[in-house]
Scaffold this motif. Structure first.
Motif, PDB file in Angstrom:
ATOM      1  N   GLN A   1      -2.769 -11.518  12.012  1.00  0.00           N
ATOM      2  CA  GLN A   1      -2.453 -12.926  11.765  1.00  0.00           C
ATOM      3  C   GLN A   1      -1.901 -13.098  10.353  1.00  0.00           C
ATOM      4  O   GLN A   1      -0.942 -13.847  10.136  1.00  0.00           O
ATOM      5  CB  GLN A   1      -3.696 -13.796  11.955  1.00  0.00           C
ATOM      6  N   ALA A   2      -2.512 -12.398   9.391  1.00  0.00           N
ATOM      7  CA  ALA A   2      -2.010 -12.472   8.016  1.00  0.00           C
ATOM      8  C   ALA A   2      -0.590 -11.946   7.935  1.00  0.00           C
ATOM      9  O   ALA A   2       0.260 -12.506   7.229  1.00  0.00           O
ATOM     10  CB  ALA A   2      -2.930 -11.671   7.090  1.00  0.00           C
ATOM     11  N   ALA A   3      -0.310 -10.861   8.676  1.00  0.00           N
ATOM     12  CA  ALA A   3       1.038 -10.299   8.690  1.00  0.00           C
ATOM     13  C   ALA A   3       2.046 -11.308   9.233  1.00  0.00           C
ATOM     14  O   ALA A   3       3.129 -11.501   8.675  1.00  0.00           O
ATOM     15  CB  ALA A   3       1.058  -9.014   9.523  1.00  0.00           C
ATOM     16  N   ARG A   4       1.682 -11.974  10.318  1.00  0.00           N
ATOM     17  CA  ARG A   4       2.592 -12.966  10.908  1.00  0.00           C
ATOM     18  C   ARG A   4       2.836 -14.118   9.943  1.00  0.00           C
ATOM     19  O   ARG A   4       3.973 -14.566   9.770  1.00  0.00           O
ATOM     20  CB  ARG A   4       2.005 -13.494  12.225  1.00  0.00           C
ATOM     21  N   GLU A   5       1.780 -14.605   9.307  1.00  0.00           N
ATOM     22  CA  GLU A   5       1.916 -15.750   8.404  1.00  0.00           C
ATOM     23  C   GLU A   5       2.822 -15.440   7.213  1.00  0.00           C
ATOM     24  O   GLU A   5       3.545 -16.312   6.735  1.00  0.00           O
ATOM     25  CB  GLU A   5       0.533 -16.173   7.901  1.00  0.00           C
ATOM     26  N   LEU A   6       2.783 -14.181   6.758  1.00  0.00           N
ATOM     27  CA  LEU A   6       3.532 -13.809   5.554  1.00  0.00           C
ATOM     28  C   LEU A   6       4.881 -13.156   5.858  1.00  0.00           C
ATOM     29  O   LEU A   6       5.601 -12.773   4.945  1.00  0.00           O
ATOM     30  CB  LEU A   6       2.684 -12.873   4.692  1.00  0.00           C
ATOM     31  N   GLY A   7       5.208 -13.037   7.129  1.00  0.00           N
ATOM     32  CA  GLY A   7       6.508 -12.478   7.496  1.00  0.00           C
ATOM     33  C   GLY A   7       6.587 -10.965   7.388  1.00  0.00           C
ATOM     34  O   GLY A   7       7.683 -10.406   7.233  1.00  0.00           O
ATOM     35  N   ILE A   8       5.448 -10.290   7.485  1.00  0.00           N
ATOM     36  CA  ILE A   8       5.426  -8.825   7.469  1.00  0.00           C
ATOM     37  C   ILE A   8       5.859  -8.320   8.834  1.00  0.00           C
ATOM     38  O   ILE A   8       5.383  -8.807   9.867  1.00  0.00           O
ATOM     39  CB  ILE A   8       4.010  -8.303   7.137  1.00  0.00           C
ATOM     40  N   ARG A   9       6.720  -7.325   8.849  1.00  0.00           N
ATOM     41  CA  ARG A   9       7.209  -6.799  10.129  1.00  0.00           C
ATOM     42  C   ARG A   9       6.482  -5.519  10.516  1.00  0.00           C
ATOM     43  O   ARG A   9       6.020  -4.765   9.663  1.00  0.00           O
ATOM     44  CB  ARG A   9       8.718  -6.550  10.057  1.00  0.00           C
ATOM     45  N   SER A  10       6.404  -5.297  11.836  1.00  0.00           N
ATOM     46  CA  SER A  10       5.738  -4.119  12.393  1.00  0.00           C
ATOM     47  C   SER A  10       6.727  -3.392  13.303  1.00  0.00           C
ATOM     48  O   SER A  10       6.692  -3.541  14.529  1.00  0.00           O
ATOM     49  CB  SER A  10       4.493  -4.534  13.186  1.00  0.00           C
ATOM     50  N   PRO A  11       7.631  -2.598  12.722  1.00  0.00           N
ATOM     51  CA  PRO A  11       8.702  -1.999  13.525  1.00  0.00           C
ATOM     52  C   PRO A  11       8.220  -1.016  14.589  1.00  0.00           C
ATOM     53  O   PRO A  11       8.896  -0.859  15.615  1.00  0.00           O
ATOM     54  CB  PRO A  11       9.586  -1.311  12.480  1.00  0.00           C
ATOM     55  N   LEU A  12       7.092  -0.342  14.369  1.00  0.00           N
ATOM     56  CA  LEU A  12       6.578   0.550  15.406  1.00  0.00           C
ATOM     57  C   LEU A  12       6.219  -0.252  16.649  1.00  0.00           C
ATOM     58  O   LEU A  12       6.521   0.144  17.778  1.00  0.00           O
ATOM     59  CB  LEU A  12       5.350   1.310  14.903  1.00  0.00           C
ATOM     60  N   LYS A  13       5.579  -1.380  16.435  1.00  0.00           N
ATOM     61  CA  LYS A  13       5.216  -2.265  17.553  1.00  0.00           C
ATOM     62  C   LYS A  13       6.471  -2.838  18.198  1.00  0.00           C
ATOM     63  O   LYS A  13       6.586  -2.883  19.434  1.00  0.00           O
ATOM     64  CB  LYS A  13       4.304  -3.380  17.050  1.00  0.00           C
ATOM     65  N   GLU A  14       7.427  -3.263  17.372  1.00  0.00           N
ATOM     66  CA  GLU A  14       8.668  -3.845  17.895  1.00  0.00           C
ATOM     67  C   GLU A  14       9.444  -2.841  18.740  1.00  0.00           C
ATOM     68  O   GLU A  14      10.114  -3.218  19.709  1.00  0.00           O
ATOM     69  CB  GLU A  14       9.539  -4.333  16.738  1.00  0.00           C
ATOM     70  N   ALA A  15       9.351  -1.565  18.383  1.00  0.00           N
ATOM     71  CA  ALA A  15      10.065  -0.521  19.121  1.00  0.00           C
ATOM     72  C   ALA A  15       9.305  -0.059  20.357  1.00  0.00           C
ATOM     73  O   ALA A  15       9.821   0.748  21.137  1.00  0.00           O
ATOM     74  CB  ALA A  15      10.336   0.670  18.210  1.00  0.00           C
ATOM     75  N   GLY A  16       8.083  -0.559  20.545  1.00  0.00           N
ATOM     76  CA  GLY A  16       7.287  -0.182  21.714  1.00  0.00           C
ATOM     77  C   GLY A  16       6.586   1.157  21.587  1.00  0.00           C
ATOM     78  O   GLY A  16       6.153   1.724  22.591  1.00  0.00           O
ATOM     79  N   LEU A  17       6.448   1.661  20.360  1.00  0.00           N
ATOM     80  CA  LEU A  17       5.834   2.977  20.151  1.00  0.00           C
ATOM     81  C   LEU A  17       4.313   2.883  20.173  1.00  0.00           C
ATOM     82  O   LEU A  17       3.710   2.129  19.406  1.00  0.00           O
ATOM     83  CB  LEU A  17       6.302   3.573  18.825  1.00  0.00           C
ATOM     84  N   THR A  18       3.701   3.664  21.060  1.00  0.00           N
ATOM     85  CA  THR A  18       2.248   3.718  21.163  1.00  0.00           C
ATOM     86  C   THR A  18       1.699   4.794  20.232  1.00  0.00           C
ATOM     87  O   THR A  18       2.459   5.599  19.676  1.00  0.00           O
ATOM     88  CB  THR A  18       1.817   4.050  22.592  1.00  0.00           C
ATOM     89  N   LYS A  19       0.375   4.820  20.074  1.00  0.00           N
ATOM     90  CA  LYS A  19      -0.240   5.859  19.242  1.00  0.00           C
ATOM     91  C   LYS A  19       0.081   7.246  19.794  1.00  0.00           C
ATOM     92  O   LYS A  19       0.388   8.168  19.023  1.00  0.00           O
ATOM     93  CB  LYS A  19      -1.758   5.651  19.191  1.00  0.00           C
ATOM     94  N   GLU A  20       0.043   7.393  21.106  1.00  0.00           N
ATOM     95  CA  GLU A  20       0.369   8.689  21.714  1.00  0.00           C
ATOM     96  C   GLU A  20       1.812   9.086  21.406  1.00  0.00           C
ATOM     97  O   GLU A  20       2.093  10.244  21.085  1.00  0.00           O
ATOM     98  CB  GLU A  20       0.148   8.627  23.226  1.00  0.00           C
ATOM     99  N   ASP A  21       2.739   8.130  21.500  1.00  0.00           N
ATOM    100  CA  ASP A  21       4.141   8.401  21.167  1.00  0.00           C
ATOM    101  C   ASP A  21       4.269   8.877  19.722  1.00  0.00           C
ATOM    102  O   ASP A  21       4.995   9.841  19.428  1.00  0.00           O
ATOM    103  CB  ASP A  21       4.997   7.135  21.329  1.00  0.00           C
ATOM    104  N   ILE A  22       3.574   8.180  18.836  1.00  0.00           N
ATOM    105  CA  ILE A  22       3.697   8.468  17.405  1.00  0.00           C
ATOM    106  C   ILE A  22       3.127   9.839  17.080  1.00  0.00           C
ATOM    107  O   ILE A  22       3.705  10.588  16.281  1.00  0.00           O
ATOM    108  CB  ILE A  22       3.010   7.350  16.590  1.00  0.00           C
TER     109      ILE A  22
END
Length: 272
Positions: free
Chosen positions: A135-156
């Motif tokens: 929630q803090a990340a969303r409020e401050l405009g922090i991006r999560s490119p791993l999540k945006e790309a659909g990468l799971t922990k297993e993928d990583i």
């Protein structure tokens, strides 16, 4: 999408950033993100590690060593979560207050270095968990490119291994505050007890563990296949942990599981 297609999408997302400060803990996700960002953005990347009493010295040291090994531009900052009463009181949304302080400092660093984005290492799996810090990340405009790309922990982990990253099989880790039940006040003394207890168990070759702090009782979580070793060494373990201030030492028969402190909450489990 295939894993390779997700990696391509990640590279495209990073290229669109132009430059980035990365919240870098030295774990599987943030190390992978920093490495790919470095390949895409070159010198327009800065990995930043936030250190505090909640982040053990051995993790700080490992993060620095990995950054040096990979040639990542790196900076260390210091945070003081315990000075924030909302954090120290240890409510279920504790992580929100910690992340808000850290991300705010990373945004300041990004402005100083004229880097357009601040990125964190949240992956696709994380959105299924109870993670107040998001929630803090969303409020401050922090991006999560791993999540945006659909990468799971297993993928990583798979891609990290292919890239030769030393963190590909590193156990997941969370700050020491996550060892205390919600509502029990977080103090430096308690964090020191927990950290020294975990360091002692780690010195015995047990790498996947948590020492959960319940007042004067330590509840040890390890993988079930490590039970025999814990029992064989129980005398030494009890003696050591009592010198740290614990009166009772127990072994959790359910074994290690992420987020066991969340089992009392009516929310999904979170990796803590």
């Amino acid at each position: 999408m295939t894993v390779k297609e997700k990696l391509l999408k990640l590279r495209e997302l990073l290229a669109g950033c132009g430059g980035a400060v990365i919240a870098y803990s030295g774990g599987v996700d943030s190390t992978f993100l920093a490495r790919v960002a470095q390949e895409v953005l070159g010198e327009r990347v800065l990995a930043v590690t936030a250190c505090s009493e909640t982040y053990p010295a051995h993790e700080q040291k490992a993060a620095l060593e990995t950054a040096q090994q990979l040639g990542l531009p790196h900076q260390t900052i210091y945070t003081d979560e315990l000075a924030n009463e909302q954090f120290a009181a240890n409510p279920p949304e504790r992580c929100y207050f910690c992340k808000k302080e850290m991300f705010s400092k990373l945004l300041d660093i990004a402005r100083q270095h004229e880097l357009a984005c601040v990125l964190d290492g949240a992956n696709y799996d994380d959105q299924l968990d109870f993670r107040p810090g998001m929630q803090a990340a969303r409020e401050l405009g922090i991006r999560s490119p791993l999540k945006e790309a659909g990468l799971t922990k297993e993928d990583i982990r798979k891609l990290s291994r292919e890239m030769g990253l030393p963190t590909w099989d590193k156990p997941s880790y969370a700050c020491l505050s996550s060892r205390l039940p919600y509502g029990e006040r977080i103090t430096r003394e308690k964090l020191t007890m927990i950290g020294e207890a975990e360091d002692y168990l780690r010195s015995m070759g047990i790498n996947v563990l948590r020492v959960r702090h319940h007042g004067n009782m330590a509840r040890i979580e390890v993988n079930c296949n490590d039970f025999p070793r814990i029992i064989d060494l129980s005398g030494k373990i009890v003696e050591k942990l009592k010198t740290l201030g614990y009166s009772y030492v127990s072994l959790d028969l359910q074994g290690f599981r992420s987020g066991s402190m969340n089992e009392v909450l009516d929310v999904p489990s979170v990796e803590l």
